[in-house]
Design a protein around this motif. Sequence first.
Motif, PDB file in Angstrom:
ATOM      1  N   THR A 551       0.843  -1.198   0.000  1.00 36.82           N
ATOM      2  CA  THR A 551       0.000   0.000   0.000  1.00 36.82           C
ATOM      3  C   THR A 551       0.875   1.244   0.000  1.00 36.82           C
ATOM      4  O   THR A 551       1.900   1.292   0.695  1.00 36.82           O
ATOM      5  N   VAL A 552       0.461   2.241  -0.762  1.00 39.83           N
ATOM      6  CA  VAL A 552       1.044   3.572  -0.671  1.00 39.83           C
ATOM      7  C   VAL A 552      -0.103   4.572  -0.694  1.00 39.83           C
ATOM      8  O   VAL A 552      -1.070   4.401  -1.452  1.00 39.83           O
ATOM      9  N   PHE A 553      -0.026   5.581   0.188  1.00 37.51           N
ATOM     10  CA  PHE A 553      -1.051   6.622   0.160  1.00 37.51           C
ATOM     11  C   PHE A 553      -0.447   7.912   0.675  1.00 37.51           C
ATOM     12  O   PHE A 553       0.612   7.914   1.326  1.00 37.51           O
ATOM     13  N   THR A 554      -1.092   9.019   0.369  1.00 42.41           N
ATOM     14  CA  THR A 554      -0.632  10.338   0.821  1.00 42.41           C
ATOM     15  C   THR A 554      -1.575  10.855   1.892  1.00 42.41           C
ATOM     16  O   THR A 554      -2.778  10.552   1.883  1.00 42.41           O
ATOM     17  N   ALA A 555      -1.025  11.637   2.798  1.00 43.91           N
ATOM     18  CA  ALA A 555      -1.833  12.220   3.876  1.00 43.91           C
ATOM     19  C   ALA A 555      -1.062  13.392   4.460  1.00 43.91           C
ATOM     20  O   ALA A 555       0.117  13.598   4.151  1.00 43.91           O
ATOM     21  N   ASN A 556      -1.743  14.155   5.298  1.00 46.10           N
ATOM     22  CA  ASN A 556      -1.086  15.221   6.045  1.00 46.10           C
ATOM     23  C   ASN A 556      -0.723  14.690   7.429  1.00 46.10           C
ATOM     24  O   ASN A 556      -1.425  13.833   7.972  1.00 46.10           O
ATOM     25  N   ASP A 559      -3.552  14.476   9.873  1.00 47.81           N
ATOM     26  CA  ASP A 559      -4.769  13.738   9.524  1.00 47.81           C
ATOM     27  C   ASP A 559      -5.011  12.583  10.490  1.00 47.81           C
ATOM     28  O   ASP A 559      -4.067  11.920  10.944  1.00 47.81           O
ATOM     29  N   TYR A 560      -6.293  12.354  10.781  1.00 51.60           N
ATOM     30  CA  TYR A 560      -6.726  11.158  11.484  1.00 51.60           C
ATOM     31  C   TYR A 560      -7.335  10.244  10.430  1.00 51.60           C
ATOM     32  O   TYR A 560      -8.304  10.617   9.765  1.00 51.60           O
ATOM     33  N   LEU A 561      -6.784   9.060  10.287  1.00 53.83           N
ATOM     34  CA  LEU A 561      -7.132   8.186   9.178  1.00 53.83           C
ATOM     35  C   LEU A 561      -7.892   6.961   9.648  1.00 53.83           C
ATOM     36  O   LEU A 561      -7.624   6.421  10.728  1.00 53.83           O
ATOM     37  N   LEU A 562      -8.851   6.540   8.817  1.00 52.41           N
ATOM     38  CA  LEU A 562      -9.480   5.236   8.988  1.00 52.41           C
ATOM     39  C   LEU A 562      -8.846   4.311   7.964  1.00 52.41           C
ATOM     40  O   LEU A 562      -8.899   4.569   6.754  1.00 52.41           O
ATOM     41  N   LEU A 602      -3.679  -3.345   4.102  1.00 53.81           N
ATOM     42  CA  LEU A 602      -4.498  -2.152   3.904  1.00 53.81           C
ATOM     43  C   LEU A 602      -4.905  -2.063   2.443  1.00 53.81           C
ATOM     44  O   LEU A 602      -4.079  -2.226   1.546  1.00 53.81           O
ATOM     45  N   THR A 603      -6.191  -1.805   2.234  1.00 53.38           N
ATOM     46  CA  THR A 603      -6.663  -1.648   0.858  1.00 53.38           C
ATOM     47  C   THR A 603      -7.285  -0.286   0.612  1.00 53.38           C
ATOM     48  O   THR A 603      -7.455   0.111  -0.547  1.00 53.38           O
ATOM     49  N   ALA A 604      -7.626   0.448   1.677  1.00 52.01           N
ATOM     50  CA  ALA A 604      -8.203   1.788   1.509  1.00 52.01           C
ATOM     51  C   ALA A 604      -7.953   2.601   2.758  1.00 52.01           C
ATOM     52  O   ALA A 604      -7.949   2.071   3.876  1.00 52.01           O
ATOM     53  N   VAL A 605      -7.728   3.894   2.562  1.00 48.96           N
ATOM     54  CA  VAL A 605      -7.499   4.822   3.668  1.00 48.96           C
ATOM     55  C   VAL A 605      -8.397   6.033   3.470  1.00 48.96           C
ATOM     56  O   VAL A 605      -8.439   6.613   2.386  1.00 48.96           O
ATOM     57  N   VAL A 606      -9.135   6.405   4.525  1.00 46.82           N
ATOM     58  CA  VAL A 606     -10.066   7.536   4.444  1.00 46.82           C
ATOM     59  C   VAL A 606      -9.694   8.536   5.521  1.00 46.82           C
ATOM     60  O   VAL A 606      -9.515   8.171   6.698  1.00 46.82           O
TER      61      VAL A 606
END
Length: 819
Positions: A551-556, A559-562, A602-606
């Motif tokens: 998994t790779v994702f971007t965030a600040n 951020d509080y992530l689900l 992990l397959t998704a981050v919100v």
Amino acid sequence: MSSDAPDAPDEVAERVKNVRVEDEMEQSYIDYAMSVIAGRALPDARDGLKPVHRRILYAMHEAGVTSNAGHRKSSSVVGETMGDYHPHGDSAIYDTLVRMAQDFSMRYPLVDGQGNFGSIDGDPAAAMRYTESRMAPIAEELLADLEKDTVDFESNYDDRTTEPTVLPAAFPNLLVNGSSGIAVGMSTNIPPHNLGEVVDATIALIEDDSLSNLDLMEHVKGPDFPTGANIVGRNAIKEAYTTGRGRIRVRAEYEIEEGERGDSIVITEIPFQQNKSRLVERIADDVNDGTLEGVRDLRDESDRNGVRVVIELKSNANTDIVENRLLESHLERTFGVINLALVDGEPKVLTLKEMLAEYLSHRREVVRRRSEHDLAEAEDRAHILEGRLKALDNAEDVVETIRNAEDRDAAREALEAQFEFSEEQSAHIVRMQLGSLTSMEAAEIEEEYEDVQAEIERLETILGSQAELDSVIVEELRELKEEYADDRRTSIIEDAGTVTDEDLIPREDVVVVLSEEDYIKRVPTETFSSQHRGGKGVIGSDLKEGDRVSTVFTANTHDYLLCFTNQGQVYQLKTYEIPEMSRTARGKSAVNLLDLDDGEELTAVVNTDDFGEDEFLTMVTRNGKVKRTPAGEYEDVLSTGIIGIRLEHGDELVDVEVTDGENDLVVASAHGMAIRFDESEARSTGRATKGVNGIKLREGDTVAGLVATHEGDDRALFTVTENGYGKRTPLTEYRPQSRYGYGLTDIKTEERNGNVVTVKAVTDDDHLIAMSQSGQILRTVAGEVSTVGRNTKGVKIMDLDDGDHVASVDVYTPSDEDE
């Protein structure tokens, strides 16, 4: 009992009483409880001592083990105490003696110890046969004037001797040295204070008994612990002084030292009653298990001169964050104040003023009784001196009378009859030596008589005036302050409120990488410069052999992530908790952040900032199920995760989107199909539900991703395949259909392209962060990929090595500064 047993004598039967067992047990337990409360566990409000402390000091006093005498074996002191006054175990007495000698336990130690009396690291004292002790000078102030009938005495446990019920106490020891103890159903925990401050407050109360607790706090700033450190905030102190109870936060004293290899946090004072060795061990444990990051080395450099614990930080560590973590877990303790003491033999919770008032009442009684004792002695001496002066005036006749007497008794009787001497005077005159009849001796007697008369007058004034008596107490307190007071050790600092790690973390966009073996890290997005499409990118992670990027994702960072996993679990993650590492670093185990099972990815981050109460989390599974659940049901996520979706056997969660109830959903498959339908066709259900069919899949096909869109959306659907190819197609080209159809062809998935990895909705200015399974990462602008229609092959997005495939893709919208 057999019927032929003899009857009990009548006198025995009369002494037998029938009682209920519960009544007897209740009364017996109450008696036991009161015995513990009054006889062992709680200090007396007058001298601030428990019976065992008082008996040790009195035993030393009686044995002459004073501050100006030689040290005595501690076993001897314990033996005297146990044999004459305290019939309990010797270990309890010695433990008390040891604590009274420890300068890290007592603000003003009452025992001067010689030998090993333990350490702040929790090391025990040597056996009592190896240590020596004597009274400290300040302890003698507690026993001063004991022989002048200042306090009551009572028989000891076996009636062989007597012991004082309380000590005269020349200073308010209850506040100065504090006390702690656990009784039956109650406990006390009184903090120590600075002697000078307590004396000033006592004098102020003597001069104005209308002062309030807050007025007295002008003198007593707060507790003053022997180990120093800092009290955080004044509200808890105020509560403790005005109610008798409070919870005071005590923070270690430390400083930040800059070094060539990184900063160091140096601890120089620790909270009262904290074990230094255990503190260092706990910090080391947190460093070893990854809870405390950024620490390079930990050393205890403490010596006889004081505490010095050095925590060396790594060069790339955020000093503020490490400092905050230390404060949260190790460098702050709460001291629970319970000002419980015995007043007239009964336990009572006392305010600051009440503690001082109880001491003052006791001290006034001591000074009054001392003055009465001294007055009686002075009057007796004056009476004798009057007889001597009278004898000097009639020296020749007195000598002649004594010489003519048959014996001493006859001489006394003759003196009483001839000169009207009292029995005491005549007895003294008979014992006088002839040398005392000289003129020089007479002058000395006259001078002494004048002094005694002045002393009598002074004592009568003290006993006749409360103000004079109080002035004596004030004068003695000032002398004692001059002799023993020192500077405050514990500082009081303002409470700046709770500082979270988030307050200390700069806001920045980061790329988060997670591998199949659960190694995780974050890297600032600015580390990866934008490249043209079709490039190889750069190394984004140095993976272990056999590991792959999942998994790779971007965030600040704020951020509080689900985080949703393929097994349908949801975890909550704060981005700044992910360890920040270099671009090529492998990362750290995610076990402390995400409690993932084997095979769970992990397959998704919100981002929780992206949704509100009226929005939904819409999910799609590998087998084409679609489920919508109100976002509010995901607010309370346990550390072990919660169920996000109930999956059928063999199915996996693929993607999650935030929707508003009026969106269209675009579901894309691995074989290049895509269907668009209104989200309302998938009714809203709870968390632990399976959802409904969203897309029909041909044999061997699976779902690759989900996009939420709406009418008039000018974004494009960006499709990326496993071999690094992709395309952009306007979302308007995907006409709405009914749920559960095969959909339309989105991209041709031939041998060149491979299967679809994911789909994203993008604008021209968005950036794609694509990462391969081997750890290569590419950042490119979406606008570099030409817009084409559906059912096309697309172009090369990322140049991959043989055998490598795209693992994960995320969309990143850069800020103006980042661009």
